[in-house]
Design a protein around this motif. Sequence first.
Motif, PDB file in Angstrom:
ATOM      1  N   MET A 114       0.827  -1.142  -0.168  1.00 27.10           N
ATOM      2  CA  MET A 114      -0.180   0.090   0.194  1.00 27.10           C
ATOM      3  C   MET A 114       0.957   1.238   0.113  1.00 27.10           C
ATOM      4  O   MET A 114       2.036   1.000  -0.127  1.00 27.10           O
ATOM      5  CB  MET A 114      -0.908  -0.040   1.333  1.00 27.10           C
ATOM      6  N   GLY A 115       0.371   2.429   0.225  1.00 29.35           N
ATOM      7  CA  GLY A 115       1.042   3.596   0.420  1.00 29.35           C
ATOM      8  C   GLY A 115       2.062   3.863  -0.909  1.00 29.35           C
ATOM      9  O   GLY A 115       1.292   3.927  -1.918  1.00 29.35           O
ATOM     10  N   GLY A 116       3.219   3.670  -0.842  1.00 26.63           N
ATOM     11  CA  GLY A 116       4.123   3.896  -2.116  1.00 26.63           C
ATOM     12  C   GLY A 116       3.729   2.941  -3.270  1.00 26.63           C
ATOM     13  O   GLY A 116       4.375   3.258  -4.323  1.00 26.63           O
ATOM     14  N   PHE A 117       3.205   1.985  -2.849  1.00 27.96           N
ATOM     15  CA  PHE A 117       3.001   0.916  -3.770  1.00 27.96           C
ATOM     16  C   PHE A 117       1.607   0.857  -4.060  1.00 27.96           C
ATOM     17  O   PHE A 117       0.777  -0.322  -4.194  1.00 27.96           O
ATOM     18  CB  PHE A 117       3.327  -0.395  -3.360  1.00 27.96           C
ATOM     19  N   VAL A 118       0.851   1.984  -4.099  1.00 30.41           N
ATOM     20  CA  VAL A 118      -0.829   2.121  -4.084  1.00 30.41           C
ATOM     21  C   VAL A 118      -1.371   1.257  -5.232  1.00 30.41           C
ATOM     22  O   VAL A 118      -0.847   1.249  -6.305  1.00 30.41           O
ATOM     23  CB  VAL A 118      -1.111   3.466  -4.266  1.00 30.41           C
ATOM     24  N   GLY A 119      -2.198   0.096  -4.874  1.00 30.00           N
ATOM     25  CA  GLY A 119      -2.882  -0.567  -5.860  1.00 30.00           C
ATOM     26  C   GLY A 119      -2.099  -1.485  -6.690  1.00 30.00           C
ATOM     27  O   GLY A 119      -2.235  -2.528  -7.291  1.00 30.00           O
ATOM     28  N   LEU A 120      -0.828  -1.681  -6.120  1.00 33.03           N
ATOM     29  CA  LEU A 120       0.084  -2.614  -6.773  1.00 33.03           C
ATOM     30  C   LEU A 120       0.219  -3.977  -6.021  1.00 33.03           C
ATOM     31  O   LEU A 120       0.391  -4.208  -5.057  1.00 33.03           O
ATOM     32  CB  LEU A 120       1.613  -2.210  -7.156  1.00 33.03           C
ATOM     33  N   MET A 121      -0.186  -5.166  -6.659  1.00 36.14           N
ATOM     34  CA  MET A 121      -0.378  -6.315  -6.001  1.00 36.14           C
ATOM     35  C   MET A 121       1.284  -7.212  -6.506  1.00 36.14           C
ATOM     36  O   MET A 121       1.877  -6.583  -7.350  1.00 36.14           O
ATOM     37  CB  MET A 121      -1.573  -7.282  -6.548  1.00 36.14           C
ATOM     38  N   VAL A 122       1.160  -8.434  -6.022  1.00 36.70           N
ATOM     39  CA  VAL A 122       2.288  -9.202  -6.553  1.00 36.70           C
ATOM     40  C   VAL A 122       2.525  -9.204  -8.015  1.00 36.70           C
ATOM     41  O   VAL A 122       3.478  -9.276  -8.721  1.00 36.70           O
ATOM     42  CB  VAL A 122       2.261 -10.637  -5.894  1.00 36.70           C
ATOM     43  N   GLY A 123       1.333  -9.375  -8.610  1.00 38.56           N
ATOM     44  CA  GLY A 123       1.288  -9.358 -10.201  1.00 38.56           C
ATOM     45  C   GLY A 123       2.057  -8.474 -10.888  1.00 38.56           C
ATOM     46  O   GLY A 123       2.258  -8.590 -11.954  1.00 38.56           O
ATOM     47  N   SER A 124       2.176  -7.124 -10.162  1.00 37.23           N
ATOM     48  CA  SER A 124       2.960  -6.168 -11.095  1.00 37.23           C
ATOM     49  C   SER A 124       4.336  -5.984 -10.536  1.00 37.23           C
ATOM     50  O   SER A 124       5.132  -5.794 -10.944  1.00 37.23           O
ATOM     51  CB  SER A 124       2.028  -4.792 -11.083  1.00 37.23           C
ATOM     52  N   THR A 125       4.392  -5.507  -9.087  1.00 31.38           N
ATOM     53  CA  THR A 125       5.618  -5.118  -8.310  1.00 31.38           C
ATOM     54  C   THR A 125       6.399  -6.431  -8.625  1.00 31.38           C
ATOM     55  O   THR A 125       7.736  -6.398  -9.174  1.00 31.38           O
ATOM     56  CB  THR A 125       5.396  -4.850  -7.121  1.00 31.38           C
ATOM     57  N   ALA A 126       6.170  -7.704  -7.915  1.00 31.91           N
ATOM     58  CA  ALA A 126       7.222  -8.532  -7.713  1.00 31.91           C
ATOM     59  C   ALA A 126       7.344  -9.218  -9.120  1.00 31.91           C
ATOM     60  O   ALA A 126       8.497  -9.570  -9.639  1.00 31.91           O
ATOM     61  CB  ALA A 126       6.694  -9.609  -6.939  1.00 31.91           C
ATOM     62  N   VAL A 127       6.320  -9.511  -9.907  1.00 31.03           N
ATOM     63  CA  VAL A 127       6.589  -9.952 -11.617  1.00 31.03           C
ATOM     64  C   VAL A 127       7.513  -8.883 -12.468  1.00 31.03           C
ATOM     65  O   VAL A 127       8.472  -9.240 -13.000  1.00 31.03           O
ATOM     66  CB  VAL A 127       5.228 -10.274 -12.235  1.00 31.03           C
ATOM     67  N   HIS A 128       7.214  -7.686 -12.389  1.00 31.12           N
ATOM     68  CA  HIS A 128       8.266  -6.726 -12.939  1.00 31.12           C
ATOM     69  C   HIS A 128       9.850  -7.049 -12.538  1.00 31.12           C
ATOM     70  O   HIS A 128      10.373  -6.967 -13.294  1.00 31.12           O
ATOM     71  CB  HIS A 128       7.322  -5.368 -12.731  1.00 31.12           C
ATOM     72  N   LEU A 129       9.887  -6.991 -11.093  1.00 30.02           N
ATOM     73  CA  LEU A 129      11.151  -6.826 -10.549  1.00 30.02           C
ATOM     74  C   LEU A 129      11.790  -8.378 -10.981  1.00 30.02           C
ATOM     75  O   LEU A 129      13.107  -8.182 -11.470  1.00 30.02           O
ATOM     76  CB  LEU A 129      11.208  -6.788  -8.994  1.00 30.02           C
ATOM     77  N   ALA A 130      10.955  -9.463 -10.993  1.00 31.68           N
ATOM     78  CA  ALA A 130      11.667 -10.773 -11.334  1.00 31.68           C
ATOM     79  C   ALA A 130      12.169 -10.654 -12.841  1.00 31.68           C
ATOM     80  O   ALA A 130      13.039 -11.544 -13.173  1.00 31.68           O
ATOM     81  CB  ALA A 130      10.612 -11.788 -10.943  1.00 31.68           C
ATOM     82  N   ALA A 131      11.330 -10.230 -13.667  1.00 31.65           N
ATOM     83  CA  ALA A 131      11.638 -10.002 -15.024  1.00 31.65           C
ATOM     84  C   ALA A 131      12.743  -9.063 -15.599  1.00 31.65           C
ATOM     85  O   ALA A 131      13.416  -9.236 -16.303  1.00 31.65           O
ATOM     86  CB  ALA A 131      10.050  -9.772 -15.724  1.00 31.65           C
ATOM     87  N   HIS A 132      12.701  -8.123 -14.655  1.00 35.70           N
ATOM     88  CA  HIS A 132      13.699  -6.836 -15.161  1.00 35.70           C
ATOM     89  C   HIS A 132      14.867  -6.392 -14.065  1.00 35.70           C
ATOM     90  O   HIS A 132      15.786  -5.949 -14.484  1.00 35.70           O
ATOM     91  CB  HIS A 132      12.979  -5.615 -15.446  1.00 35.70           C
ATOM     92  N   GLY A 133      14.704  -6.915 -12.972  1.00 36.97           N
ATOM     93  CA  GLY A 133      15.848  -6.761 -12.009  1.00 36.97           C
ATOM     94  C   GLY A 133      17.256  -7.307 -12.593  1.00 36.97           C
ATOM     95  O   GLY A 133      17.236  -8.150 -13.086  1.00 36.97           O
ATOM     96  N   ARG A 134      18.150  -6.291 -11.934  1.00 37.26           N
ATOM     97  CA  ARG A 134      19.667  -6.915 -12.022  1.00 37.26           C
ATOM     98  C   ARG A 134      20.260  -7.897 -11.117  1.00 37.26           C
ATOM     99  O   ARG A 134      21.409  -8.050 -11.206  1.00 37.26           O
ATOM    100  CB  ARG A 134      20.411  -5.523 -12.203  1.00 37.26           C
ATOM    101  N   CYS A 135      19.325  -8.268 -10.447  1.00 36.66           N
ATOM    102  CA  CYS A 135      20.046  -9.302  -9.306  1.00 36.66           C
ATOM    103  C   CYS A 135      18.575 -10.175  -8.794  1.00 36.66           C
ATOM    104  O   CYS A 135      17.371  -9.646  -9.237  1.00 36.66           O
ATOM    105  CB  CYS A 135      20.359  -8.600  -7.967  1.00 36.66           C
ATOM    106  N   PRO A 136      18.988 -11.371  -8.101  1.00 39.32           N
ATOM    107  CA  PRO A 136      17.791 -12.176  -7.686  1.00 39.32           C
ATOM    108  C   PRO A 136      16.771 -11.311  -6.831  1.00 39.32           C
ATOM    109  O   PRO A 136      17.136 -10.323  -6.298  1.00 39.32           O
ATOM    110  CB  PRO A 136      18.365 -13.069  -6.870  1.00 39.32           C
ATOM    111  N   VAL A 137      15.500 -11.692  -6.950  1.00 42.80           N
ATOM    112  CA  VAL A 137      14.521 -10.829  -6.186  1.00 42.80           C
ATOM    113  C   VAL A 137      13.742 -11.925  -5.339  1.00 42.80           C
ATOM    114  O   VAL A 137      13.215 -13.024  -5.794  1.00 42.80           O
ATOM    115  CB  VAL A 137      13.440 -10.417  -7.329  1.00 42.80           C
ATOM    116  N   LEU A 138      13.541 -11.676  -4.092  1.00 44.26           N
ATOM    117  CA  LEU A 138      13.140 -12.320  -3.112  1.00 44.26           C
ATOM    118  C   LEU A 138      11.671 -11.926  -2.727  1.00 44.26           C
ATOM    119  O   LEU A 138      11.696 -10.556  -2.120  1.00 44.26           O
ATOM    120  CB  LEU A 138      13.905 -12.571  -1.841  1.00 44.26           C
ATOM    121  N   VAL A 139      10.623 -12.562  -2.974  1.00 44.85           N
ATOM    122  CA  VAL A 139       9.500 -12.153  -2.594  1.00 44.85           C
ATOM    123  C   VAL A 139       8.735 -12.863  -1.155  1.00 44.85           C
ATOM    124  O   VAL A 139       8.692 -13.954  -1.413  1.00 44.85           O
ATOM    125  CB  VAL A 139       8.396 -12.266  -3.697  1.00 44.85           C
ATOM    126  N   VAL A 140       8.497 -12.016  -0.157  1.00 43.07           N
ATOM    127  CA  VAL A 140       8.053 -12.571   1.046  1.00 43.07           C
ATOM    128  C   VAL A 140       6.851 -12.798   1.092  1.00 43.07           C
ATOM    129  O   VAL A 140       5.707 -11.851   0.861  1.00 43.07           O
ATOM    130  CB  VAL A 140       8.446 -11.605   2.030  1.00 43.07           C
TER     131      VAL A 140
END
Length: 295
Positions: A114-140
């Motif tokens: 919530m807050g700074g990630f208003v409206g963003l669920m795992v489907g956008s935040t985590a999936v985007h980072l996992a696809a485009h991040g420059r290092c491994p992404v850990l989703v808690v």
Amino acid sequence: MSGLVVVGVDGSDSGLAAAEEAAREARARGAALKVVHAFVWPAMHVPLGPSPLGPPGGGLRNMALRAVAEAVERARTAAPGIEVTHAVVSGEPLTVLEAQSRDAELVVVGSRGMGGFVGLMVGSTAVHLAAHGRCPVLVVRGERRADGPVVVGVDGSPAGEDAVDFAFAEADLRGAPLVALHAWTTWNAPLPAPQGAAVPYANPRGALAAEEERLLSEALAGRRERHPEVAVEHRLVHGATREALIEASRSARLLVVGARGRGGFTGLLLGSVSQALLHHAECPVAVVRGAAGRR
């Protein structure tokens, strides 16, 4: 101390859980922790300070600062003694965290926020980072367990080798056993038979399973020597990959997968199995994309 773990926080319970897990990861790695909040509101051209009619501690900027301060406190409580820095970075959260991943060995996020990630669920935040991040992404997500194995999905693909390396390192850091899981299905179909003859098969009975066991063994070759303290279980499953990994997540402390694997469509950055696990796994999920796993 070397290395950096970055955690994205937003004031939500999910973000605070991510801060705690990121702190434990930083301590295990001997790395510093950076707590980051993406501050989207300056781009919206809205007032950032407290309202003249409200308390002096109000306003969007103060809300962001409180979110970061609480996350820093939770991180230091979870892993006393680690080096913690923090930043409120103006920008859209996905862009901010992708940029932060360039200098990190791991980025940690919650499964929803919530807050700074208003409206963003795992489907956008985590999936985007996992696809485009420059290092491994850990989703808690799911349940945090102090015991249980690290489970890695093995498919024999070159991209999956980095996930295997990452999983061995994580198991070593956590003092956990490693389950190397490879799921397969009977893709070879019976060949057409001449009239009156028995139906021949493409492979002798048991040959396909033996080949898949060989693939699993080869995918793990050399890692045991580098991590002699890690107990490794080979788990060969005849069935669908995503269902097998979701089932394994019910008793795992961490699930590790590659961003894409064998059978993926060229050009796709994140495979369907990885996306399914980010939504349905019952433990934290680490997604390793390509050479990022070696960082």
